[in-house]
Design a protein around this motif. Sequence first.
Motif, mmCIF file in Angstrom:
data_model
loop_
_atom_site.group_PDB
_atom_site.id
_atom_site.type_symbol
_atom_site.label_atom_id
_atom_site.label_comp_id
_atom_site.label_asym_id
_atom_site.label_seq_id
_atom_site.Cartn_x
_atom_site.Cartn_y
_atom_site.Cartn_z
ATOM 1 N N ASP A 3 0.973 -0.810 -0.169
ATOM 2 C CA ASP A 3 -0.106 0.018 -0.297
ATOM 3 C C ASP A 3 1.097 0.942 0.118
ATOM 4 O O ASP A 3 1.378 1.458 1.075
ATOM 5 C CB ASP A 3 -0.585 0.129 1.034
ATOM 6 C CG ASP A 3 -1.879 1.348 1.725
ATOM 7 O OD1 ASP A 3 -2.180 2.176 0.185
ATOM 8 O OD2 ASP A 3 -2.319 1.652 2.473
ATOM 9 N N ILE A 16 -5.182 2.313 -3.783
ATOM 10 C CA ILE A 16 -3.682 1.778 -4.569
ATOM 11 C C ILE A 16 -3.515 1.280 -4.636
ATOM 12 O O ILE A 16 -2.774 1.228 -3.968
ATOM 13 C CB ILE A 16 -3.245 3.565 -5.925
ATOM 14 C CG1 ILE A 16 -4.737 4.159 -6.311
ATOM 15 C CG2 ILE A 16 -2.523 3.031 -6.528
ATOM 16 C CD1 ILE A 16 -4.246 6.028 -6.937
ATOM 17 N N THR A 17 -3.297 -0.403 -5.160
ATOM 18 C CA THR A 17 -2.945 -1.144 -4.389
ATOM 19 C C THR A 17 -1.377 -1.303 -5.759
ATOM 20 O O THR A 17 -1.894 -1.354 -7.283
ATOM 21 C CB THR A 17 -3.201 -2.435 -4.499
ATOM 22 O OG1 THR A 17 -3.995 -2.190 -3.350
ATOM 23 C CG2 THR A 17 -2.489 -3.509 -4.505
ATOM 24 N N ARG A 18 0.100 -1.586 -5.575
ATOM 25 C CA ARG A 18 1.234 -1.417 -5.747
ATOM 26 C C ARG A 18 1.673 -3.139 -6.141
ATOM 27 O O ARG A 18 1.537 -3.980 -4.759
ATOM 28 C CB ARG A 18 2.133 -1.025 -5.268
ATOM 29 C CG ARG A 18 4.121 -0.985 -6.162
ATOM 30 C CD ARG A 18 4.285 -0.450 -5.392
ATOM 31 N NE ARG A 18 6.454 -1.356 -5.888
ATOM 32 C CZ ARG A 18 7.279 0.080 -6.289
ATOM 33 N NH1 ARG A 18 6.504 1.320 -6.886
ATOM 34 N NH2 ARG A 18 7.883 -0.286 -7.258
ATOM 35 N N TYR A 33 -0.226 -1.219 -11.249
ATOM 36 C CA TYR A 33 -0.943 -0.719 -10.127
ATOM 37 C C TYR A 33 -2.239 -1.161 -10.197
ATOM 38 O O TYR A 33 -2.725 -0.892 -11.749
ATOM 39 C CB TYR A 33 -1.194 1.096 -10.174
ATOM 40 C CG TYR A 33 0.808 1.303 -9.149
ATOM 41 C CD1 TYR A 33 0.942 1.351 -8.492
ATOM 42 C CD2 TYR A 33 1.370 1.560 -10.224
ATOM 43 C CE1 TYR A 33 2.341 1.454 -7.776
ATOM 44 C CE2 TYR A 33 2.952 1.655 -10.452
ATOM 45 C CZ TYR A 33 3.410 1.884 -8.837
ATOM 46 O OH TYR A 33 4.644 2.305 -8.425
ATOM 47 N N PHE A 196 1.114 8.747 -12.819
ATOM 48 C CA PHE A 196 1.650 7.369 -12.749
ATOM 49 C C PHE A 196 2.874 7.316 -13.914
ATOM 50 O O PHE A 196 2.353 7.693 -15.573
ATOM 51 C CB PHE A 196 0.641 6.347 -13.615
ATOM 52 C CG PHE A 196 -0.672 5.524 -12.473
ATOM 53 C CD1 PHE A 196 -0.119 5.194 -11.342
ATOM 54 C CD2 PHE A 196 -1.372 7.044 -12.634
ATOM 55 C CE1 PHE A 196 -1.236 4.643 -10.305
ATOM 56 C CE2 PHE A 196 -2.780 6.004 -11.992
ATOM 57 C CZ PHE A 196 -1.909 5.410 -10.321
ATOM 58 N N PHE A 241 3.779 7.225 -8.767
ATOM 59 C CA PHE A 241 3.507 6.146 -8.737
ATOM 60 C C PHE A 241 4.218 5.372 -10.175
ATOM 61 O O PHE A 241 4.185 5.631 -11.408
ATOM 62 C CB PHE A 241 2.236 5.114 -9.219
ATOM 63 C CG PHE A 241 1.302 5.344 -8.104
ATOM 64 C CD1 PHE A 241 0.732 5.192 -6.253
ATOM 65 C CD2 PHE A 241 0.866 6.531 -7.721
ATOM 66 C CE1 PHE A 241 0.224 5.003 -6.285
ATOM 67 C CE2 PHE A 241 -0.171 7.151 -6.577
ATOM 68 C CZ PHE A 241 -0.176 6.392 -5.728
ATOM 69 N N VAL A 247 7.267 4.600 -4.625
ATOM 70 C CA VAL A 247 6.094 5.770 -4.639
ATOM 71 C C VAL A 247 6.724 7.158 -3.810
ATOM 72 O O VAL A 247 7.725 6.843 -3.088
ATOM 73 C CB VAL A 247 5.035 4.593 -4.186
ATOM 74 C CG1 VAL A 247 3.909 6.445 -3.389
ATOM 75 C CG2 VAL A 247 4.709 4.008 -4.947
#
Length: 332
Positions: A3, A16-18, A33, A196, A241, A247
């Motif tokens: 996270d 927003i999950t990596r 992502y 991004f 990101f 990040v």
Amino acid sequence: MSDPTDRAAGPLPVQITRLDFDIEWPPKHAAAYVIETPDPIVIDTGNPDERAETTIRDGLAAQGYELGDVNAAVVTHPHSDHIGQVPLLREAGATVYAPSAVLEQLERDPDDLANGVRDIGMSAGYRGEAVEREIERAQDSLRRNRQLLEPTDAVGFEFGDSFEAAGLEFEPVHTPGHQIHHASLAVTVGDQRILFSGDALIEPFRPGAIHVGIDYGAYEAVDAFHEAMDRLEGRSFDRVFPGHGPVFTDSERAIEHTRNELESLTADTLEAVVTIGPATPMELTRNRVGEVRHPAQLLDTLGALGTLERRERIEYVDHDGVREYAARKAPL
């Protein structure tokens, strides 16, 4: 998987999950992502192997999703560590978005590509079988990328024109240098402006100036990277990101670092020219880095040589297609 919420920027209104993927070449990892809106969006997709497929499946499952829940997959640039799982998501029902210029590039005639690799490879100092190996590598890459990111099965977007995917409006910023048709994707999520950045803007290191690879335009890579920084500079982002590295929140510091690294590369290349010139780009690369382990090291040199030539610091003599660079003589 992590996270990336950053306290300095405050919490994001949506998760927003990596997703982190292992890759074989430096920096040994790549990131994608998942924007967890009601219709989830995936930005970039990792590399094309079974481990990466498992990463995608497990990462989505950990957040309560299945593959078929992904509404859109958006691609920043057509390198294999970013488009590897596009077929998986496309077959599960996701709409794939990519820069229109990338989709056109993937339709290139392999013979035309061979001509570019041959001319630029020879100019750099490749000989005989080495040139043919580079041609084969480039054509294999084109075929692979065309299979992964099938142009007729993707929706193209234009630089400078916003587009909507799964209810979010993305602004694609043309950020070449690492890849000639690279898109950085600016989007507003809640009250935050995020980017991004793919491989255009990374902290704490500078991505390679790969641009076009060994092909027509290779000597323009460093100038193109500076143009990318021009397009990002002055914009306000709460969080960035990237496709590699952590990040981060200070985009201006990352832009300044990238510019400084490009100038250091250019200065190192000039020093190599002064030290051993007249010399080929390959010889200059060996002087600059020692053993050439990765194509990106030579490509950095080609881009820096083009910049130095346009700044009128160096010049070259063409010997049957091979360039030999020397410091530019001062006028009398």
